[in-house]
Design a protein around this motif. Structure first.
Motif, PDB file in Angstrom:
ATOM      1  N   SER A 196      19.620  38.157  24.370  1.00  0.00           N
ATOM      2  CA  SER A 196      18.251  37.499  24.741  1.00  0.00           C
ATOM      3  C   SER A 196      18.374  35.980  24.400  1.00  0.00           C
ATOM      4  O   SER A 196      17.791  35.133  24.942  1.00  0.00           O
ATOM      5  CB  SER A 196      17.102  38.290  24.461  1.00  0.00           C
TER       6      SER A 196
ATOM      7  N   ILE B  56      12.098  38.315  25.449  1.00  0.00           N
ATOM      8  CA  ILE B  56      11.554  38.519  24.123  1.00  0.00           C
ATOM      9  C   ILE B  56      12.734  38.765  23.108  1.00  0.00           C
ATOM     10  O   ILE B  56      13.869  39.313  23.518  1.00  0.00           O
ATOM     11  CB  ILE B  56      10.695  39.904  24.103  1.00  0.00           C
TER      12      ILE B  56
ATOM     13  N   THR C 160      15.184  44.534  24.537  1.00  0.00           N
ATOM     14  CA  THR C 160      15.127  44.366  26.016  1.00  0.00           C
ATOM     15  C   THR C 160      15.397  45.928  26.564  1.00  0.00           C
ATOM     16  O   THR C 160      16.231  46.439  26.363  1.00  0.00           O
ATOM     17  CB  THR C 160      16.176  43.309  26.202  1.00  0.00           C
TER      18      THR C 160
ATOM     19  N   ASP D 108      19.536  39.037  32.044  1.00  0.00           N
ATOM     20  CA  ASP D 108      19.741  39.569  30.350  1.00  0.00           C
ATOM     21  C   ASP D 108      19.284  41.005  30.603  1.00  0.00           C
ATOM     22  O   ASP D 108      18.768  41.636  31.381  1.00  0.00           O
ATOM     23  CB  ASP D 108      18.465  38.881  29.585  1.00  0.00           C
TER      24      ASP D 108
HETATM   25 MG   LIG Z   1      17.495  41.517  24.355  1.00  0.00          MG
END
Ligand SMILES: [Mg+2]
Ligand SMILES: Nc1nc2c(ncn2[C@@H]2O[C@H](COP(=O)(O)OP(=O)(O)OP(=O)(O)O)[C@@H](O)[C@H]2O)c(=O)[nH]1
Length: 443
Positions: free
Chosen positions: A231, A244, A252, A271
């Motif tokens: 991320s 985040i 995630t 992502d």
């Molecule tokens: Mg992540």
């Protein structure tokens, strides 16, 4: 033909909106609604008229407008067209559209204005696709491609190929129809011509598929074990704090996407949830989504944690190109860096080290795919050209075994597909609607 109407500008708040009316009743309808110093219904084409629109039933004033007049065949659709420019917003354009419908028009289907332009031979199907490409273009390069197509560039390429094909058909059919009067064909010569045609067609398909990347976009999935910094890298690459980031593995859960532009191509980054065995129901679903995403993209960025070089997840099989990255190398000594197993790049999503090289590698991949794409083809167009290529191969197979009639039959079939691609002859309603259904209302 009935008269159709729609709001041609996007919904929402804006300075002005345009309501488009097309068909034989356009002027009669405006006459019922519009009052001003000049009468658009009697005006010449390409003139603009100031006035007010009134409700056709209770005659209440609705808005102050400008009305633009186009006279058939000199309009977008080839029919009589009136465009009412009114104040924008959510309500006024809809009130006027409603008045136009009550005065005798019908609500247009998506793409129906362009469909009429096609039916009235204002443009061919290839150009109709260009209109769609143009309004949906996401980058400057895509606009350039769409505009060249609208100017007829793609149509000309297809037509030129069609002429080469037809000249061979004519030669062959002359032997079938007037066998006694013309010297026979040298099979080796026909063979050569067929091969040249296949090559020409293959070049067209390849170039068109490459160009389609400007519209379809290029998809890149960032995947790897939990906590590797996926991320963090994603946020860096898309240039915003979108996903985040925490030090907790399994942060995630869902797939997050964000679009940027590279080499003139829209690039979508994904992502994903870190790949690992887990009992957590939510995380498990996330991991499943990661696997599905990785199957659908054009490039995978496998992010590995350089501080845990022993953790290497199973890489999805298949022919997906993958760039392997050691991340977090800022935490390693130069000695430790050297000992890392082989990968494409060593980066730090945190400090930005190596990210320029990563971008360069991605751009290289994209350049390799787009190449010197001269134009873009839609999926429908590629499919038709591939069918035509198959016809040419079938023709070649029958050459020398089954007689010239069968060769000519396959070549005619290939020619027919080109005609269908451009939109000549009778195009079945089903095919037309499958093309125009992708349009927005008012286009
Ligand atoms: Mg992540
Ligand atoms: N030192 C250092 N820390 C990093 C780097 N990249 C990420 N981190 C840290 O590693 C932790 C995990 O980062 P994330 O970006 O959330 O990792 P992820 O791979 O998305 O993790 P999941 O979503 O849980 O799979 C955070 O504390 C980041 O600040 C890096 O290059 N160097």
């Amino acid at each position: 033909m009935d008269t159709i109407a729609a709001i041609a500008t996007p919904a929402g708040v804006g300075g002005i909106a345009v309501i488009r009316i097309s068909g034989p009743e356009s002027f009669a309808i405006v006459r019922k609604l519009f009052r001003g110093p000049t009468d658009p219904a009697r005006a010449e084409g390409y003139t603009v008229h100031y006035g007010k629109i009134y409700d056709p039933d209770d005659h209440a004033p609705l808005d102050e407008v400008l009305v633009t007049v186009f006279r058939a065949p000199h309009s977008y659709t080839g029919e009589d067209v009136v465009e009412i420019s009114c104040h924008g917003g959510r309500v006024v354009p809809n009130l006027i559209l409603d008045a136009v419908i009550r005065a005798g028009a019908r609500l247009a289907r998506p793409g129906e204005f362009t469909e009429r332009a096609f039916l009235n031979r204002k443009m061919d199907l290839v150009q109709a696709q260009a209109v769609l490409d143009l309004v949906q273009a996401r980058t400057k390069a895509a606009v350039r491609h769409a505009f060249q197509r609208l100017q007829g560039r793609v149509s000309h390429q297809i037509e030129a190929f069609g002429e080469h094909l037809m000249s061979l058909i004519v030669e062959i059919e002359a032997r079938i129809d007037f066998e006694e009067d013309v010297p026979p064909l040298d099979p080796a010569w026909v063979q050569q011509r067929l091969e040249a045609l296949q090559e020409e067609l293959q070049t067209l398909i390849r170039s068109g598929q490459r160009g389609s990347l400007y519209f379809r976009g290029y998809r890149i999935a960032i995947f790897g074990p939990p906590n590797a910094g996926k991320s963090t890298l994603f946020n860096r690459l898309v240039g915003k704090d979108r996903a985040i980031v925490t030090e907790i593995p399994g942060t995630t859960r869902d797939v997050i996407t964000e679009e940027t532009v590279m080499e003139g191509v829209p690039v979508v980054f994904y992502d994903t949830a870190g790949l690992r065995e887990t009992q957590d129901q939510v995380e498990l679903l996330g991991v499943e989504r990661t696997r599905k995403t990785v199957e659908e993209v054009d490039l995978g960025l496998l992010v590995l944690d350089a501080t845990h070089p022993e953790v290497i997840p199973e890489v999805p099989a298949g022919d997906l190109p993958i760039l392997r990255l050691w991340n977090k190398v800022d935490l390693l000594t130069p000695e430790q860096r050297k000992q890392l197993p082989e990968a494409d790049l060593q980066v730090s999503a945190k400090t930005g080290e190596g990210l320029e090289d990563l971008r360069e590698r991605i751009q290289e991949e994209i350049r390799g795919l787009v190449g010197e794409a001269a134009f873009a083809l839609s999926a429908r167009e590629v499919h038709l050209l591939q069918s035509a290529l198959q016809d040419l191969k079938d023709a070649q197979k029958t050459l020398g075994t089954l007689g010239l009639e069968i060769v000519a039959f396959h070549l005619r079939s290939a020619y027919q597909r080109l005609q269908e691609l451009i939109g000549y002859g009778d195009i079945p309603e089903k095919i037309l609607s499958s093309i125009f259904d992708n349009f927005c209302i008012g286009k």
